[in-house]
Motif scaffolding. Structure first.
Motif, short mmCIF file in Angstrom:
data_model
loop_
_atom_site.label_atom_id
_atom_site.label_comp_id
_atom_site.label_asym_id
_atom_site.label_seq_id
_atom_site.Cartn_x
_atom_site.Cartn_y
_atom_site.Cartn_z
N ARG A 1 -4.94 4.15 9.44
CA ARG A 1 -5.99 5.09 9.81
C ARG A 1 -7.33 4.39 10.03
NH1 ARG A 1 -3.94 9.30 7.85
NH2 ARG A 1 -4.26 11.13 9.14
N GLU A 2 -7.59 3.38 9.22
CA GLU A 2 -8.89 2.72 9.32
C GLU A 2 -9.05 2.01 10.66
OE1 GLU A 2 -9.92 0.30 5.97
OE2 GLU A 2 -11.98 0.08 6.67
N ASN A 15 -3.59 18.52 9.61
CA ASN A 15 -4.66 18.62 8.64
C ASN A 15 -4.13 18.75 7.23
OD1 ASN A 15 -7.51 19.06 8.11
ND2 ASN A 15 -7.42 19.51 10.32
N MET A 36 0.83 -1.20 0.00
CA MET A 36 0.00 0.00 0.00
C MET A 36 0.86 1.25 0.00
SD MET A 36 -3.03 -1.23 -0.03
CE MET A 36 -3.85 0.35 0.16
N SER A 49 -3.31 9.97 -2.82
CA SER A 49 -4.10 8.75 -3.06
C SER A 49 -4.89 8.87 -4.35
CB SER A 49 -5.12 8.51 -1.94
OG SER A 49 -4.46 8.29 -0.73
N GLN A 50 -5.49 10.03 -4.57
CA GLN A 50 -6.28 10.23 -5.78
C GLN A 50 -5.40 10.05 -7.02
OE1 GLN A 50 -9.38 10.00 -4.20
NE2 GLN A 50 -9.91 11.06 -6.06
N ASN A 51 -4.22 10.62 -6.95
CA ASN A 51 -3.32 10.51 -8.10
C ASN A 51 -2.86 9.07 -8.31
OD1 ASN A 51 -3.49 13.21 -8.89
ND2 ASN A 51 -1.96 13.80 -7.37
N ARG A 52 -2.70 8.36 -7.22
CA ARG A 52 -2.31 6.96 -7.36
C ARG A 52 -3.45 6.15 -7.96
NH1 ARG A 52 -0.30 2.96 -2.68
NH2 ARG A 52 0.09 1.11 -3.98
N LEU A 74 -9.31 4.53 13.46
CA LEU A 74 -10.58 5.26 13.50
C LEU A 74 -11.72 4.36 13.97
CD1 LEU A 74 -11.18 8.25 12.48
CD2 LEU A 74 -12.49 7.11 10.68
N LEU A 131 -2.98 15.37 6.07
CA LEU A 131 -4.10 14.51 5.70
C LEU A 131 -4.61 14.89 4.31
CD1 LEU A 131 -6.10 12.30 6.32
CD2 LEU A 131 -7.41 13.90 7.73
N ASN A 132 -4.73 16.19 4.09
CA ASN A 132 -5.14 16.68 2.77
C ASN A 132 -4.19 16.22 1.68
OD1 ASN A 132 -7.39 18.51 2.03
ND2 ASN A 132 -6.83 19.46 3.97
N LYS A 133 -2.91 16.38 1.92
CA LYS A 133 -1.92 16.00 0.91
C LYS A 133 -1.93 14.51 0.67
CE LYS A 133 1.20 19.43 2.24
NZ LYS A 133 2.48 19.54 2.95
N SER A 134 -2.11 13.73 1.74
CA SER A 134 -2.16 12.28 1.56
C SER A 134 -3.35 11.90 0.70
CB SER A 134 -2.31 11.56 2.89
OG SER A 134 -1.42 12.05 3.84
N PHE A 135 -4.45 12.59 0.94
CA PHE A 135 -5.65 12.29 0.17
C PHE A 135 -5.42 12.59 -1.31
CE2 PHE A 135 -9.69 13.55 -1.73
CZ PHE A 135 -10.42 12.41 -1.51
N ILE A 136 -4.81 13.72 -1.58
CA ILE A 136 -4.52 14.08 -2.97
C ILE A 136 -3.58 13.06 -3.61
CG2 ILE A 136 -3.34 15.81 -4.39
CD1 ILE A 136 -4.45 17.93 -2.38
#
Lengths: 192, 192
Positions: free
Chosen positions: A82-83, A126, A70, A136-139, A86, A129-134
DNA sequence: TAAAAACCTTGATATAGATCAAGTTGCTTT
DNA sequence: AAAGCAACTTGATCTATATCAAGGTTTTTA
């Protein structure tokens, strides 16, 4: 070990000496030998983990025993699940050290306390987290759109250092291709 | 239109009448006809968007004109382009309506104001970002590990309603397979 | 309500990448 | 320093999925 974390923070936000004391007071320092697990699937993950030194991988194992990576985390990256953190449910992931490594663990309650007490720290987290999300989207985009060669090129582009630091078959796993295919792709790429 | 957003919020947190007034005061209401763009690549995305009604898709176009669907957003989901919003750079994504739809737009400054003024709202948004990140991770796992059939099954599992609501070739695109393959996979799945 | 689009299916064929297998090189460990 | 293991490459073959093409159906639009 803490100095690395402190530098990482101070490069991005400004905190007082006392703030750093507060942070340090909740840090759990952990050294890992190569191949040592930080998390095994089935366990419940309770922390946020910051890598001070070394390199780890985060992977899942499928029903046939196949490993699917991953992500990698080297110095000054965060890792964990994270899952599981959470939801409080057992993790589907494994994290282990690819090199002798040093990590800082912060439990969820401590971490929340830091975010509440130190607004700048909260913003920093924060942003991550935002950057990680971005990322992930690119991946995802690369996984559903690219050929094997394009995937490898974009990996080299994004993680030039990891390209030579982690075993090739793990990069292949990260990209969702076989090690043989990656080997052939590399030969092609080298030609051009 | 605002009532839907209000219900969405009140189902999760408790706010006062005035708080809702504050939120409402920064909402931009927008109706979209089927096929209408909410965002076109090259534009800079400035909002957070909440879907009250209808269904949208978010996709990227490759150099050969191929469309790759990053996600669908139906009622009570969020959409937008976090990367463009965060960096201020032109978006690589397109968002358009698959059905006549209604969305609420909130500009970044307004949104930040809401998060600052209403801690519960901030927590809510944070939770969503976390959940989106987790969903992304799971999608990456499926993209690098699953066969076409497994991908489709996991889609049906996760989005049973979308399975019949959006065109099949778009589900194929979302999964990173061709429409023909999806059609054949569906035939197989129906047999069993 | 007829014409045009968009969508889905099915068949034939092609191909990128997987799998299987063997040999080589290069690390670890004792 | 030898033995043993892990990593990488290369070749041969196989297969899941892509591509190309055509026909039928449903939805949209004029």
């Amino acid at each position: 070990m803490f100095e690395i974390f402190q530098k990482y923070i101070s490069d991005q936000i400004t905190l007082s000496e006392e703030d750093y004391e507060l942070i340090k007071s909740v840090c759990i320092f952990k050294k890992l030998r190569k191949r040592q697990y930080l998390l095994q699937d089935g366990d419940i993950w309770k922390f946020n983990a910051f890598v001070c030194k070394g390199c780890l991988r985060n992977y899942r194992v499928d029903e046939n025993g196949g490993e699917h990576i991953m992500g990698f985390s080297k110095e000054c990256w965060w890792t964990g699940d994270r899952e599981s953190l959470l939801t409080g449910k057992p993790s589907a992931n494994n994290i282990d050290a690819l090199e002798d490594s040093e990590v800082i663990l912060i439990t969820k309650p401590s971490f929340e306390m830091l975010c509440a007490q130190l607004p700048a720290f909260n913003d920093l987290i924060n942003g991550i987290l935002n950057k990680s999300f971005i990322a992930s989207q690119n991946r995802i985009h690369s996984a559903i759109s690219f050929t094997a060669e394009q995937k490898y090129r974009s990996f080299m582009d994004k993680y030039p250092d990891l390209t030579h630091r982690v075993p090739q078959h793990m990069i292949a796993s990260f990209l969702g291709i076989t090690p043989e295919t990656l080997s052939r792709v590399r030969k092609e790429v080298a030609k051009k």
